[in-house]
Motif scaffolding. Structure first.
Motif, short mmCIF file in Angstrom:
data_model
loop_
_atom_site.label_atom_id
_atom_site.label_comp_id
_atom_site.label_asym_id
_atom_site.label_seq_id
_atom_site.Cartn_x
_atom_site.Cartn_y
_atom_site.Cartn_z
N VAL A 106 58.24 83.46 24.27
CA VAL A 106 58.48 82.98 25.64
C VAL A 106 59.95 83.14 25.99
CG1 VAL A 106 58.36 81.00 27.18
CG2 VAL A 106 56.56 81.37 25.50
N ALA A 107 60.84 82.69 25.08
CA ALA A 107 62.27 82.79 25.32
C ALA A 107 62.67 84.26 25.48
CB ALA A 107 63.05 82.15 24.17
N TYR A 108 62.06 85.12 24.68
CA TYR A 108 62.35 86.56 24.73
C TYR A 108 61.92 87.14 26.07
CZ TYR A 108 62.31 91.51 23.46
OH TYR A 108 62.52 92.85 23.43
N TYR A 109 60.70 86.80 26.48
CA TYR A 109 60.20 87.31 27.75
C TYR A 109 61.08 86.85 28.91
CZ TYR A 109 57.19 88.39 31.66
OH TYR A 109 56.72 88.89 32.85
N VAL A 112 64.92 88.37 28.33
CA VAL A 112 65.16 89.81 28.27
C VAL A 112 64.34 90.58 29.30
CG1 VAL A 112 65.09 91.86 26.77
CG2 VAL A 112 65.76 89.64 25.83
N LYS A 113 63.06 90.22 29.46
CA LYS A 113 62.17 91.05 30.27
C LYS A 113 62.07 90.62 31.74
CE LYS A 113 60.83 93.66 26.89
NZ LYS A 113 61.18 95.08 26.88
N LEU A 114 62.10 89.30 31.97
CA LEU A 114 61.84 88.82 33.32
C LEU A 114 62.99 89.19 34.28
CD1 LEU A 114 59.66 86.99 34.76
CD2 LEU A 114 61.31 85.13 34.49
N PRO A 115 62.65 89.81 35.44
CA PRO A 115 63.70 90.14 36.42
C PRO A 115 64.45 88.88 36.87
CG PRO A 115 61.61 91.16 37.02
CD PRO A 115 61.33 90.24 35.89
N ASP A 116 65.75 89.04 37.11
CA ASP A 116 66.60 87.90 37.45
C ASP A 116 66.09 87.05 38.61
OD1 ASP A 116 68.26 88.35 35.42
OD2 ASP A 116 69.85 89.34 36.58
N LEU A 194 69.58 84.74 24.52
CA LEU A 194 68.95 86.01 24.92
C LEU A 194 69.29 86.39 26.35
CD1 LEU A 194 65.44 85.74 23.27
CD2 LEU A 194 67.31 87.25 22.63
N GLU A 195 69.44 85.35 27.21
CA GLU A 195 69.72 85.64 28.61
C GLU A 195 71.11 86.25 28.78
OE1 GLU A 195 70.69 82.59 31.30
OE2 GLU A 195 70.97 84.30 32.63
N LYS A 196 72.05 85.81 27.92
CA LYS A 196 73.42 86.33 28.01
C LYS A 196 73.60 87.63 27.22
CE LYS A 196 75.68 81.92 28.81
NZ LYS A 196 74.68 80.97 28.29
N LEU A 197 72.55 87.99 26.48
CA LEU A 197 72.62 89.21 25.67
C LEU A 197 72.86 90.44 26.54
CD1 LEU A 197 71.73 90.03 22.62
CD2 LEU A 197 69.63 90.74 23.72
N ASP A 198 73.79 91.28 26.10
CA ASP A 198 74.11 92.48 26.85
C ASP A 198 72.95 93.47 26.76
OD1 ASP A 198 75.23 94.58 28.10
OD2 ASP A 198 77.06 94.67 26.88
N LYS A 199 72.23 93.66 27.89
CA LYS A 199 71.03 94.50 27.87
C LYS A 199 71.35 95.97 27.56
CE LYS A 199 68.70 90.85 29.31
NZ LYS A 199 69.83 89.90 29.28
N GLU A 200 72.62 96.33 27.80
CA GLU A 200 73.02 97.73 27.52
C GLU A 200 72.95 98.04 26.03
OE1 GLU A 200 76.74 98.70 29.40
OE2 GLU A 200 75.95 98.12 31.36
N THR B 4 53.10 95.98 25.13
CA THR B 4 53.72 94.79 24.55
C THR B 4 54.28 93.89 25.66
OG1 THR B 4 55.74 96.06 24.21
CG2 THR B 4 54.32 95.76 22.30
N ASP B 5 54.83 94.50 26.70
CA ASP B 5 55.33 93.72 27.83
C ASP B 5 54.21 92.90 28.46
OD1 ASP B 5 57.71 94.81 27.32
OD2 ASP B 5 58.01 95.74 29.28
N LEU B 6 53.07 93.55 28.60
CA LEU B 6 51.93 92.87 29.22
C LEU B 6 51.47 91.70 28.36
CD1 LEU B 6 49.96 93.03 31.64
CD2 LEU B 6 48.40 94.27 30.13
N ILE B 7 51.40 91.95 27.04
CA ILE B 7 50.99 90.87 26.13
C ILE B 7 51.97 89.70 26.21
CG2 ILE B 7 50.70 90.24 23.68
CD1 ILE B 7 49.69 93.15 23.24
#
Lengths: 306, 256
Positions: A106-109, A112-116, A194-200, B4-7
């Motif tokens: 959840v924290a990762y999603y 890292v993944k969720l748009p701002d 994770l939120e502050k992690l440099d995505k580059e 994996t993103d979807l999961i």
């Protein structure tokens, strides 16, 4: 023109205004005295009490210059205390591991993944339930774990079990509810890192040919380690002393260190109860100090709360 | 990669649903006929009527509110003083003080509660609503301090210097410049301090006199009996509504 004598209070006010030291003492140390009296002094008093340095004479306690380990000795002789301490560790370790496994994805999603633009809303959704009093949330879990409750209804409908299983009153209930209660304390610091992690960095790893799995294992996971450690500490420390959850969803076989302290203070009472309870509390504090020290050694920083 | 993103996304949604489940179930059963309790047999508002006429609930709600207000006012006031001193002055032992201010947040509440109780017993201080307030302030000062200090460290002291150059004395500068700038931090600190106190169970439970009940203590008294009390479910609905309002207000304050 004769020199006019200033009234005494003006002189004092002038002294205060001109002296930095007096000013700092008034602004900072005066309020800090509150904490010294009502937070730090009680620790010293409880430590002294557990070492037998106060003796009750009728209604008053009198200081006596001696150190005795009697309360500590008796505490470990007390039936069930050692088992309770072991059980507390068992619960706390499983809770820490469980909250980590549940919350990392959840924290990762979120981080890292969720748009701002969705971040704020999702974090609000994540937080809101934890604003509801925890006793009520634990009470709510009882409706889920009861033999006629929600979980058994699903399990029997799906045919996983033939007869409703007993969960309330067992270790399983206590551990599951502890994981549910503490999970937010694990998500927060991991999400914060994770939120502050440099995505580059992640893009760079991918450009250089690392597979997603390898990028995760070699870049993301090591970089989130400070968050994981902070989360583990934030969960583990209070989990060892938990007494509300074993009382509300556990049974006769879920007595923990927290329950022991609670029983000594609010059921046994009297000089013996308070002495044994203080001894148990101070053992707990000692443990926290050791763990915090190890944490600072390992991470070398302050606890990050997101 | 896409799969994996979807999961992950599905997992996160399920996770969020999961943390709402116990609350949703509490509210659902608040409409249940009270005879069967755990099995839903029929819709009723009976539990709400019995909640409304339950004097003990409203008495403990009143106690929670007034003690939390006193605690908030005192701890925010003291928190402002310490954080102002720490961010505006250099003095010996400043780093030490900063660490000591964190301790009340890190120490588990049960230990705080038991040491305070031993302290009160040794000094022969009789338990009263004020001993509860004293205990709450001890952890709330730290919360207030951290929130206000963050705000204070985040703005430019040039505003204060400008005011001083233009002839304002230190107290005028503080009330006319520093305080207004700090206001969002102070309101945010007050909200957190209030909630910590209003929601506190463990420290209240150890330091309260017999018969003094706050809302969390009332909930404990009802919930620690083994069965189910559907009044408590109706009360949960009421508390959930208050909590959502709180969460929303806090969000607004943080954006301020």
């Amino acid at each position: 023109m004769s020199h006019r004598q200033e009234p005494w209070y003006i002189t004092i006010l002038d002294r205060i205004r001109s002296s930095r030291r007096i000013k700092v003492s008034l602004i900072v140390f005066l309020p800090f005295i509150y904490l010294i009296i009502f937070f730090f002094a009680p620790f010293i008093i409880a430590l002294m009490y557990s070492l037998g340095m106060f003796k009750q004479v009728v209604y008053e306690f009198v200081f006596q210059p001696q150190i005795s380990l009697e309360y500590y000795y008796r505490l470990f002789q007390y039936p069930g205390v050692l088992v309770a301490i072991q059980r507390s560790f068992y619960y706390a370790i499983l809770t820490t591991v469980g909250t980590f496994l549940l919350s990392y994805p959840v924290a990762y999603y979120l981080g890292v993944k969720l748009p701002d633009k969705y971040q704020e809303m999702v974090v609000l959704v994540l937080f809101t339930p934890f604003w509801v009093n925890f006793l009520l949330r634990i009470y709510g879990m009882r409706f889920i774990f009861h033999e006629l409750g929600f979980l058994n209804m699903i399990l029997t409908t799906l045919g996983i079990v033939n007869e409703p299983i007993k969960i309330l009153g067992t270790d399983t209930a206590v551990i599951l509810v502890m994981i549910y209660t503490y999970v937010i304390l694990m998500i927060l610091p991991i999400y914060g890192v994770l939120e502050k992690l440099d995505k580059e960095l992640l893009e760079a790893a991918a450009t250089l040919g690392a597979s997603p799995v390898k990028t995760f294992l070699k870049v993301t996971l090591p970089l989130s380690l400070p968050g994981i450690l902070a989360g583990s500490l934030l969960v583990f420390i209070p989990a060892v002393g938990e007494f509300v959850i074993p009382e509300l969803v556990g049974g006769a076989n879920t007595v923990t260190l927290g329950t022991v302290i609670y029983n000594f203070f609010l059921r046994v009472k009297g000089t013996m109860g308070w002495g044994l309870g203080s001894a148990a509390g101070l053992i707990y504090i000692g443990l926290i100090l050791v763990l915090s020290y190890l944490y600072i050694k390992l991470v070398g920083g302050e606890i990050r709360l997101g | 990669m896409k799969i994996t993103d979807l999961i992950l996304k599905i997992y996160t949604v399920l996770f969020l649903a999961g943390i709402y489940l116990p609350i949703a179930i509490l509210i659902f059963f608040s409409f249940n006929e009270s005879r069967s309790k755990i099995v839903f047999t029929g819709f009723t508002l009976e539990n709400y009527y019995s909640l409304l006429s339950n004097y003990a609930v409203w008495d403990s709600f009143y106690n929670s509110i007034w003690t939390a207000i006193v605690v908030t006012v005192v701890s925010v006031f003291l928190g402002i003083m310490i954080s102002y001193g720490v961010t505006r002055y250099e003095f010996k032992g400043k780093n030490m003080l900063d660490i000591l201010m964190l301790i009340p947040i890190i120490i588990p509440e049960i230990v705080e509660a038991l040491t305070l109780l031993v302290f009160l017993i040794i000094l022969g201080i009789r338990l009263s609503p004020y001993t509860v307030i004293i205990g709450h302030i001890a952890f709330d000062i730290s919360f207030a301090y951290i929130v206000i200090k963050a705000r204070m460290a985040g703005y430019d002291p040039q505003f204060e210097e400008a005011a001083r150059t233009l002839g304002a004395n230190e107290i005028q500068t503080f009330t006319k410049v520093t305080l207004p700038i700090l206001m969002p931090g102070i309101v945010s600190a007050a909200l957190i301090a209030f909630l910590q106190s209003y929601d506190d169970f463990i420290k209240t439970f150890f330091t309260r006199p017999p018969g003094f009940t706050t809302l969390p203590v009332y909930i404990w008294n009802m919930a620690s009996r083994r069965g189910f009390a559907l009044d408590l479910n109706a009360l949960a609905t009421f508390i959930v509504v208050i909590s959502i309002v709180f969460a929303y207000v806090r969000l607004k304050v943080e954006r301020w």
